[in-house]
Motif scaffolding. Structure first.
Motif, PDB file in Angstrom:
ATOM      1  N   TRP A 212     -37.836   6.244  -4.576  1.00  0.00           N
ATOM      2  CA  TRP A 212     -36.720   7.126  -4.283  1.00  0.00           C
ATOM      3  C   TRP A 212     -35.445   6.555  -4.874  1.00  0.00           C
ATOM      4  CZ3 TRP A 212     -36.790  11.913  -2.764  1.00  0.00           C
ATOM      5  CH2 TRP A 212     -35.626  12.503  -2.319  1.00  0.00           C
TER       6      TRP A 212
ATOM      7  N   ILE B 256     -39.242  11.730   3.806  1.00  0.00           N
ATOM      8  CA  ILE B 256     -37.840  11.779   3.396  1.00  0.00           C
ATOM      9  C   ILE B 256     -37.202  13.013   4.018  1.00  0.00           C
ATOM     10  CG2 ILE B 256     -36.273  12.000   1.429  1.00  0.00           C
ATOM     11  CD1 ILE B 256     -38.567  10.695  -0.237  1.00  0.00           C
TER      12      ILE B 256
ATOM     13  N   HIS C 269     -40.909   5.634  -0.124  1.00  0.00           N
ATOM     14  CA  HIS C 269     -41.022   6.300   1.171  1.00  0.00           C
ATOM     15  C   HIS C 269     -42.129   7.337   1.162  1.00  0.00           C
ATOM     16  CE1 HIS C 269     -37.134   4.575   2.266  1.00  0.00           C
ATOM     17  NE2 HIS C 269     -36.777   4.852   1.030  1.00  0.00           N
TER      18      HIS C 269
END
Length: 66
Positions: A38, A51, A48
């Motif tokens: 990210w 999100i 991740h």
């Protein structure tokens, strides 16, 4: 060829339903099966699986002194 058409559509600001999905929302949750790298404001933000993106209108007040 598909990437070229996608980039051209983004530059022309035309939604091409073959390559894009467009909608309006104030909050978007993305859930992935694998960790995804990210980027936040051009800086690496980690990897991740979940999100949450929120549009916080007028969240920051900027004061200008004369």
């Amino acid at each position: 060829l598909e990437i070229q058409e996608l980039l051209a559509a983004l530059i022309d600001e035309k939604i091409d339903s073959n390559y894009m999905y467009s909608f309006r929302t104030h909050c978007l949750t993305i859930e992935a099966l694998e960790s995804v790298p990210w980027t936040l404001d051009g800086e690496f933000g980690g990897e991740h699986k979940n999100i949450v993106i929120e549009n916080n209108q007028k969240a920051v007040e900027i004061l200008v002194k004369k």
